[in-house]
Scaffold this active site. Structure first.
Site, PDB file in Angstrom:
ATOM      1  N   SER A 118      21.369 -12.950 -30.638  1.00 21.43           N
ATOM      2  CA  SER A 118      21.193 -12.377 -29.307  1.00 21.43           C
ATOM      3  C   SER A 118      22.402 -11.566 -28.872  1.00 21.43           C
ATOM      4  O   SER A 118      22.548 -11.241 -27.705  1.00 21.43           O
ATOM      5  CB  SER A 118      20.963 -13.507 -28.291  1.00 21.43           C
ATOM      6  OG  SER A 118      22.077 -14.378 -28.252  1.00 21.43           O
ATOM      7  N   CYS A 119      23.272 -11.208 -29.824  1.00 19.62           N
ATOM      8  CA  CYS A 119      24.527 -10.581 -29.420  1.00 19.62           C
ATOM      9  C   CYS A 119      24.356  -9.120 -29.041  1.00 19.62           C
ATOM     10  O   CYS A 119      25.231  -8.533 -28.434  1.00 19.62           O
ATOM     11  CB  CYS A 119      25.568 -10.704 -30.529  1.00 19.62           C
ATOM     12  SG  CYS A 119      25.163  -9.769 -32.019  1.00 19.62           S
TER      13      CYS A 119
END
Length: 281
Positions: A118-119
């Site tokens: 999810s970066c």
């Protein structure tokens, strides 16, 4: 600590119900704390909490520190042991004391979120972040016959003690060019199993693993390629499928990647020359 926990389950067979004992893989948190700084001014800082299956916790901590670029050699670690000062977390906190000369780049660690799905980083940035920690493309001449890879799933399964009981735990195995298994580590998390394996090799001063392959019991995500690249692994094989970014990183690393290694078949996604087949058909 046990790798498995007993439970009672309700089994449904058709329309009938029965109770039976069962075993589950244990999942508990492990906090990794660092002791660092000059001898005259030591500090302590918690750097990670991961959900893992207890066992080989020292290797897990050391493998994590190596694959995060915090340590490079076993001499960087003075001691690694369970913390007994926190009674509530007994057995679930590892205290790692670094050599006073080891400098921790905290700013880089805080930026180092490229393993998170999810970066928001693109694939190119992810690979560039890993390349900054590695010595470059892998140049190993390690190679294996296809039969070596075909035999790995059964070999590993036979010694996966926790999987035999629970059916719910991953394995990472280190093997040589003759197919001999040198190390096998298990954990409920794929990345933890590999960290335990790399940590064990790190502590025995086997790194880089230029003349070995690694076999994984699940799929291949990019974080597993990252860890293997940092450890110098030239061939990564797995029962499951790789992700697109995992393949992209393997190509950048010049790492041979084999997926779907089961039922006497597999796919090669990068650097096929390390698998010694006679000809394409």
């Amino acid at each position: 600590m046990s790798l498995v926990a007993p439970v009672t389950v309700h089994k449904i067979l058709g329309e009938s119900l029965s109770e039976a004992p069962d075993l589950l893989a244990v999942e508990e948190p492990l906090e990794i704390r660092l002791g660092f700084g000059p001898a005259s001014n030591r500090e302590q800082r918690s750097i990670s909490v991961t959900m893992r299956t207890p066992g080989h916790d020292e290797e897990l901590a050391m493998g994590f520190l190596f694959t995060e670029g915090i340590v490079q050699r076993s001499a960087d670690i003075v001691s690694c042991r369970h913390c007994v000062q926190d009674a509530e977390k007994e057995g679930n906190v590892m205290r790692v004391e670094l050599h006073p000369d080891v400098i921790v780049d905290w700013a880089r660690l805080e930026r180092n979120t490229f393993t998170s799905s999810s970066c928001g980083l693109c694939g190119k940035a992810t690979i560039e972040a890993v390349m900054a920690l590695t010595p470059g493309p892998l140049l190993s001449d390690f190679s294996v016959e296809p039969a070596i890879l075909h035999a790995l799933p059964d070999q590993v399964r036979q010694i996966q003690r926790a999987f035999a009981y629970t059916g719910g735990i991953h394995a990472a195995a280190l093997f040589d060019a003759d197919g001999k298994l040198l190390l096998v580590r298990e954990d409920i998390g794929r990345h933890n199993a590999l960290d335990k394996l790399i940590g064990a090799a790190f502590w025995q001063n086997w790194l880089p693993l230029a003349q070995y392959g690694v076999f994984l019991s699940g799929r291949i995500g990019v974080e597993l390629v990252q860890k293997s690249w940092l450890a110098g692994v030239p061939l990564l094989a797995a029962v499951g499928a790789p992700s697109s970014l995992a393949v992209q990183m393997a190509k950048e690393a010049h790492m041979t990647m084999a997926g779907f290694v089961r039922d006497n078949r597999f796919n090669i996604y990068s650097q096929p020359k390390r698998v010694l087949v006679n000809q394409l058909v």
